[in-house]
Scaffold this motif. Structure first.
Motif, PDB file in Angstrom:
ATOM      1  N   GLN A   1      -2.491  -4.820   7.000  1.00  0.00           N
ATOM      2  CA  GLN A   1      -3.320  -4.317   6.263  1.00  0.00           C
ATOM      3  C   GLN A   1      -2.608  -2.972   5.560  1.00  0.00           C
ATOM      4  N   ASP A   2      -1.917  -2.185   6.425  1.00  0.00           N
ATOM      5  CA  ASP A   2      -1.332  -0.968   6.140  1.00  0.00           C
ATOM      6  C   ASP A   2       0.011  -1.376   5.120  1.00  0.00           C
ATOM      7  N   HIS A   3       0.603  -2.317   5.329  1.00  0.00           N
ATOM      8  CA  HIS A   3       1.578  -2.825   4.421  1.00  0.00           C
ATOM      9  C   HIS A   3       1.010  -3.288   3.155  1.00  0.00           C
ATOM     10  N   HIS A   4      -0.208  -4.210   3.190  1.00  0.00           N
ATOM     11  CA  HIS A   4      -0.704  -4.544   1.763  1.00  0.00           C
ATOM     12  C   HIS A   4      -2.151  -5.125   2.286  1.00  0.00           C
ATOM     13  N   PRO A   5      -3.092  -4.380   1.324  1.00  0.00           N
ATOM     14  CA  PRO A   5      -4.460  -4.643   1.697  1.00  0.00           C
ATOM     15  C   PRO A   5      -4.825  -6.087   1.898  1.00  0.00           C
TER      16      PRO A   5
ATOM     17  N   ALA B   1       0.816  -1.127  -0.151  1.00  0.00           N
ATOM     18  CA  ALA B   1      -0.209   0.077   0.019  1.00  0.00           C
ATOM     19  C   ALA B   1       0.887   1.274  -0.001  1.00  0.00           C
ATOM     20  N   THR B   2       1.969   1.161   0.621  1.00  0.00           N
ATOM     21  CA  THR B   2       2.897   2.505   0.609  1.00  0.00           C
ATOM     22  C   THR B   2       4.067   1.684   0.690  1.00  0.00           C
TER      23      THR B   2
ATOM     24  N   ASP C   1       9.386  -2.252  14.596  1.00  0.00           N
ATOM     25  CA  ASP C   1       8.242  -2.763  13.841  1.00  0.00           C
ATOM     26  C   ASP C   1       8.101  -4.357  13.910  1.00  0.00           C
TER      27      ASP C   1
ATOM     28  N   ASP D   1       7.808   0.810   1.491  1.00  0.00           N
ATOM     29  CA  ASP D   1       8.355   0.377   2.800  1.00  0.00           C
ATOM     30  C   ASP D   1       9.986  -0.103   2.685  1.00  0.00           C
TER      31      ASP D   1
ATOM     32  N   GLU E   1      -3.742  -6.421  12.757  1.00  0.00           N
ATOM     33  CA  GLU E   1      -4.162  -6.825  11.487  1.00  0.00           C
ATOM     34  C   GLU E   1      -4.234  -5.297  10.855  1.00  0.00           C
ATOM     35  N   GLN E   2      -4.475  -4.363  11.465  1.00  0.00           N
ATOM     36  CA  GLN E   2      -4.236  -2.941  10.778  1.00  0.00           C
ATOM     37  C   GLN E   2      -3.009  -2.670  10.270  1.00  0.00           C
ATOM     38  N   ARG E   3      -1.818  -3.054  11.108  1.00  0.00           N
ATOM     39  CA  ARG E   3      -0.521  -2.978  10.570  1.00  0.00           C
ATOM     40  C   ARG E   3      -0.320  -3.867   9.083  1.00  0.00           C
TER      41      ARG E   3
END
Length: 169
Positions: A87-91, A6-7, A46, A9, A83-85
């Motif tokens: 998903q932030d890395h990859h949906p 998603a962003t 992280d 890294d 789970e949010q982390r």
């Protein structure tokens, strides 16, 4: 993961590059790079980075005890990934999908070390987590490896599996 995160890294990209180098036969260089990244990330860094790095670094050791140490670190870090982390890395990434492989690797290392009770605990955990695996060739590969390790545990076979990931060199 087959699509872009998603962003951007840079740490995950560096881990991926080192893993690719290890898979191409440069295990010693890949280990050095991953160990350098581990030092930079730190034990409180992280958890997604720590989990990913430790999981892949374990595969670069032929010695089951060395691999076990890294696989334990990977599982510990996975427990801290939200789970949010993920998903932030990859949906499409779900932390639950990590656990079958993490427990499989622990079971395999314990088996190779002759700790069959611990191996059984982790292979049972891998089986419990297996429904979270996708119905893809990768998921099928992991499900097959779980059964392969389970059978080796029953036989009290301590030899390295020919299908095990990685190869130190």
């Amino acid at each position: 993961m087959t699509t872009a995160p998603a962003t951007p890294d840079p740490t995950m990209e560096a881990i991926g590059q080192a893993v690719a180098e290890g898979q191409a036969g440069g295990a010693a260089a890949a280990r050095r790079k991953l160990l350098g990244l581990w030092s930079a990330i730190g034990v409180t860094g992280d958890p997604l980075h720590r989990c990913t790095l430790a999981h892949h670094l374990a595969d670069l050791y032929d010695d089951a005890a060395q691999a076990l140490a890294w696989d334990i670190r990977a599982l510990d870090a996975a427990d801290a990934v939200t789970e949010q982390r993920a998903q932030d890395h990859h949906p499409g990434l779900h932390i639950a999908g990590f656990y079958p492989s993490l427990h499989l690797n622990l079971a395999d290392n314990y088996r190779r070390l002759g700790s069959f009770e611990a191996a059984t605990e982790h292979i049972d955990a891998a089986r419990t987590c297996a429904p979270s695996l996708p119905r893809t060739p990768y998921g099928d590969l992991l499900r097959g490896a779980v059964e392969e390790v389970a059978e080796a545990i029953v036989r009290r076979d301590r030899s390295r599996r020919a299908s095990a990931p990685g190869s130190a060199g």
